[in-house]
Design a protein around this motif. Structure first.
Motif, PDB file in Angstrom:
ATOM      1  N   VAL A   1      -8.309  -2.885   1.056  1.00 48.08           N
ATOM      2  CA  VAL A   1      -7.425  -1.984   0.503  1.00 48.08           C
ATOM      3  C   VAL A   1      -6.777  -2.943  -0.615  1.00 48.08           C
ATOM      4  O   VAL A   1      -6.310  -2.247  -1.616  1.00 48.08           O
ATOM      5  CB  VAL A   1      -6.407  -1.426   1.355  1.00 48.08           C
ATOM      6  CG1 VAL A   1      -5.100  -2.417   1.616  1.00 48.08           C
ATOM      7  CG2 VAL A   1      -5.702  -0.412   0.724  1.00 48.08           C
TER       8      VAL A   1
ATOM      9  N   TYR B   1      -7.258   3.773   4.337  1.00 51.07           N
ATOM     10  CA  TYR B   1      -7.102   2.627   4.618  1.00 51.07           C
ATOM     11  C   TYR B   1      -5.828   2.160   5.408  1.00 51.07           C
ATOM     12  O   TYR B   1      -5.605   1.330   6.308  1.00 51.07           O
ATOM     13  CB  TYR B   1      -7.380   1.338   3.612  1.00 51.07           C
ATOM     14  CG  TYR B   1      -8.856   1.043   3.340  1.00 51.07           C
ATOM     15  CD1 TYR B   1      -9.694   0.518   4.513  1.00 51.07           C
ATOM     16  CD2 TYR B   1      -9.485   1.247   2.299  1.00 51.07           C
ATOM     17  CE1 TYR B   1     -10.849   0.180   4.096  1.00 51.07           C
ATOM     18  CE2 TYR B   1     -10.675   0.648   1.943  1.00 51.07           C
ATOM     19  CZ  TYR B   1     -11.226   0.387   2.728  1.00 51.07           C
ATOM     20  OH  TYR B   1     -12.788   0.032   2.566  1.00 51.07           O
ATOM     21  N   TYR B   2      -4.728   2.837   4.699  1.00 51.95           N
ATOM     22  CA  TYR B   2      -3.515   2.665   5.072  1.00 51.95           C
ATOM     23  C   TYR B   2      -3.317   3.210   6.395  1.00 51.95           C
ATOM     24  O   TYR B   2      -2.535   2.534   7.351  1.00 51.95           O
ATOM     25  CB  TYR B   2      -2.501   3.531   4.246  1.00 51.95           C
ATOM     26  CG  TYR B   2      -1.118   3.574   4.525  1.00 51.95           C
ATOM     27  CD1 TYR B   2      -0.343   2.379   4.120  1.00 51.95           C
ATOM     28  CD2 TYR B   2      -0.489   4.790   5.027  1.00 51.95           C
ATOM     29  CE1 TYR B   2       1.244   2.157   4.453  1.00 51.95           C
ATOM     30  CE2 TYR B   2       0.949   4.776   5.464  1.00 51.95           C
ATOM     31  CZ  TYR B   2       1.519   3.481   5.116  1.00 51.95           C
ATOM     32  OH  TYR B   2       2.807   3.502   5.420  1.00 51.95           O
TER      33      TYR B   2
ATOM     34  N   TYR C   1      -9.175   6.898  -0.943  1.00 52.72           N
ATOM     35  CA  TYR C   1      -9.826   5.718   0.033  1.00 52.72           C
ATOM     36  C   TYR C   1      -8.697   4.795   0.379  1.00 52.72           C
ATOM     37  O   TYR C   1      -8.447   4.371   1.427  1.00 52.72           O
ATOM     38  CB  TYR C   1     -10.552   4.857  -0.814  1.00 52.72           C
ATOM     39  CG  TYR C   1     -12.062   5.340  -1.275  1.00 52.72           C
ATOM     40  CD1 TYR C   1     -12.815   5.660  -0.354  1.00 52.72           C
ATOM     41  CD2 TYR C   1     -12.425   5.454  -2.575  1.00 52.72           C
ATOM     42  CE1 TYR C   1     -14.139   6.055  -0.387  1.00 52.72           C
ATOM     43  CE2 TYR C   1     -13.893   5.774  -2.769  1.00 52.72           C
ATOM     44  CZ  TYR C   1     -14.697   6.068  -1.720  1.00 52.72           C
ATOM     45  OH  TYR C   1     -15.984   6.661  -2.110  1.00 52.72           O
ATOM     46  N   VAL C   2      -7.803   4.652  -0.442  1.00 53.06           N
ATOM     47  CA  VAL C   2      -6.621   3.809  -0.129  1.00 53.06           C
ATOM     48  C   VAL C   2      -5.673   4.471   0.956  1.00 53.06           C
ATOM     49  O   VAL C   2      -5.317   3.641   1.950  1.00 53.06           O
ATOM     50  CB  VAL C   2      -5.550   3.443  -1.501  1.00 53.06           C
ATOM     51  CG1 VAL C   2      -4.478   2.552  -1.140  1.00 53.06           C
ATOM     52  CG2 VAL C   2      -6.524   2.894  -2.699  1.00 53.06           C
TER      53      VAL C   2
ATOM     54  N   THR D   1       0.857  -1.211   0.023  1.00 56.94           N
ATOM     55  CA  THR D   1      -0.030   0.019  -0.169  1.00 56.94           C
ATOM     56  C   THR D   1       0.797   1.160   0.121  1.00 56.94           C
ATOM     57  O   THR D   1       0.436   2.290  -0.646  1.00 56.94           O
ATOM     58  CB  THR D   1      -0.910  -0.069   1.351  1.00 56.94           C
ATOM     59  OG1 THR D   1      -1.631  -1.084   1.263  1.00 56.94           O
ATOM     60  CG2 THR D   1      -1.976   1.080   1.199  1.00 56.94           C
TER      61      THR D   1
END
Length: 399
Positions: A385, A345-346, A341-342, A239
Motif C-alpha cells: 500500500v 489493503y487498508y 486497491y488501497v 493510508t
C-alpha cells in the motif's frame, strides 16, 4: 457503569459520535466492547449439547417433529463456528449447516446481514439458501443462522502444482472450467437491480452518486482499528488520510460479497463444475470496484506456466476485466479500481495487524497462533500500500 474500549479508554457513546457508520455495524462494535467486560470463562459446549440446543431451536422455529442427526463440527473459517447436520422434518431430510458467530473473529460480522444477503443472492447465483436466523444468544451463546449445506471443495487436491503463498494454484484443467463462472457470478451479483425490492432491512442503503458507502466502510474499519490494535502504526495513518482525500462517488450501488476470491467458492474437483459462492459474512452494499479490486489483489493470485499473473489463480487481468464488463454491462473505471486497491489493503492491514493480534494478545480467540502467524502478511501489505500511495503522489507531482 459505561463500557469503555480497553485500548483507547473511550466510551461507547464517544466512539459512536466519532465514527458514523451503518447502525447495525456500530452496534456490533459496541457489543465487542461489552463482551470483553463480560465473564467469558466456562467450557465450550459439547457436540451433544450443541445438538440438543439446535433441536430445541428448530422445534421453536418450525414446529412439529424435528430430528437433528449426523451433526459434526466443520473445519475452516474464523468468523463462524460451523456444524453440518441432517434435519428430518415434515417427512423430508435436508443437509444443513449451522453457523455461530465467534467472539474472537478477525473481522466482526453480523449473522442477520449474512442471512438476509443469502436470501437475495441465492436467487441470482449459486449460493447456500438460508433457512433460519437468531440474534438471541441464549440458543447458541452468540447470534447464529442456518443455511443449506453445499458439498464441494474450495482448494484443489490433485493434478495441480503446490500453491505458494496465499494464491491457490488450480492447474490448466480446472482453470478452463472455473474461470468463466467465477467471472459470470461476480458480474451477475454487481449488475442485479432487483435487490431494492428484497428484505435487506439489516443494511443501511447508501445513495448512488455519493460517498456514503465508502464513508461508512472507512468508519467501520477505523473504529475497529481504534478498538483492537495493540499499538499504532504510521502506515494506517498515512493510508487513512489518502483514502479520505481521494474518495470517489459510487455511480451505482451494487450488492457486494466483500471477500470474492479463490477459497470462497466450492467446486467439484472431478468434473470441474462450479458449485457455489460461500462465506458472505463481509457482504455490504456499495461500489462494485471495491469487490473487483479485492478479487484482483496480488495476494489471491498466482502465476501460470508462462509466468503470467492470474486473478484469483484463474484468469489473466485483461481477460478478467473484459469479460466482467461484457457479462455485467458495467464499465470498470481504472482510477476507482486503484482507489479500492488501497482501501482493501487498508482493511486487510487493520484485520491482520490490529484485530487479529489484538484478540490473540487479549486471549479472546482460540486462533491466537494463526492470527500471530498471518500478521506477517499484514507487513507485506504495508509495503504494497505504501508503494501504491507513493506512485499516486509521484503521478500527481509530475502532472
Amino acid at each position: 457503569m459505561t463500557a469503555t474500549s480497553q485500548v483507547t479508554g473511550a466510551s461507547i457513546p464517544d466512539l459512536q459520535r466519532r465514527f458514523r457508520m451503518e447502525d447495525r455495524l456500530s452496534g456490533l462494535l459496541d457489543d465487542k466492547i461489552r463482551g470483553r467486560a463480560a465473564d467469558q470463562s466456562g467450557a465450550a459446549p459439547s457436540l451433544a449439547e450443541r445438538t440438543a440446543s439446535l433441536t430445541d431451536f428448530l422445534i421453536a422455529e418450525l414446529g412439529g417433529d424435528v430430528v437433528v442427526r449426523d451433526m459434526a463440527r466443520m473445519s475452516g473459517g474464523g468468523a463462524n463456528e460451523t456444524y453440518g447436520f441432517v434435519l428430518d422434518h415434515g417427512g423430508e431430510s435436508r443437509r444443513l449447516a449451522l453457523r455461530i458467530k465467534t467472539a474472537g473473529a478477525i473481522c466482526a460480522t453480523d449473522a442477520t446481514r449474512e442471512f438476509e444477503m443469502l436470501g437475495v443472492v441465492s436467487k441470482v447465483l449459486p449460493a447456500p439458501k438460508p433457512l433460519a436466523v437468531t440474534e438471541d444468544s441464549a440458543w447458541f451463546g452468540a447470534p447464529a443462522f442456518i443455511a443449506e449445506f453445499v458439498s464441494g471443495t474450495s482448494v484443489p487436491t490433485f493434478d495441480v502444482p503446490k500453491a505458494t503463498g496465499l494464491g491457490v494454484t488450480y492447474g490448466a484443467r480446472l482453470r478452463k472450467s472455473l474461470a468463466a463462472p467465477f467471472i459470470e457470478h461476480c458480474a451477475a451479483l454487481h449488475s442485479y437491480d432487483g435487490w431494492d425490492a428484497d428484505d435487506l432491512s439489516a443494511f443501511d442503503i447508501p445513495r448512488a452518486g455519493t460517498t456514503d458507502a465508502i464513508d461508512w466502510r472507512l468508519a467501520f474499519w477505523e473504529r475497529s482499528w481504534e478498538q483492537d490494535k495493540v499499538e499504532e502504526h504510521p502506515a494506517m495513518l498515512l493510508t487513512r488520510q489518502w483514502l479520505e482525500e481521494n474518495k470517489p462517488a459510487a455511480d451505482r450501488i451494487s450488492l457486494l460479497h466483500g471477500d470474492y476470491r479463490n477459497g470462497n467458492f466450492l467446486f467439484d474437483e472431478e468434473t470441474g463444475e462450479f458449485v457455489s459462492v460461500i462465506d458472505w459474512e463481509l457482504c455490504y452494499l456499495g461500489d462494485r470496484h471495491s469487490d473487483l479490486a479485492y478479487t484482483m489483489l496480488p495476494g489471491w493470485g498466482s502465476l501460470d506456466e508462462n509466468g503470467v499473473f492470474l486473478v484469483a489463480g484463474l484468469v489473466d487481468t485483461e481477460t478478467f476485466i473484459a469479460e466482467y464488463e461484457r457479462r455485467s454491462g458495467l464499465s470498470v473505471d481504472m482510477d476507482k479500481l486503484n482507489y479500492y486497491y488501497v482501501y482493501n489493503y487498508y482493511w486487510a492491514i487493520e484485520s491482520l495487524l490490529g484485530t487479529g493480534p489484538g484478540h490473540a494478545h487479549r486471549r479472546l480467540t482460540q486462533l491466537d497462533v494463526m492470527y500471530n502467524f498471518i500478521s506477517g502478511l499484514g507487513g507485506r501489505f504495508v509495503g504494497d500500500v505504501n508503494a501504491l500511495i507513493l506512485e499516486d503522489l509521484n503521478a500527481a507531482h509530475d502532472s
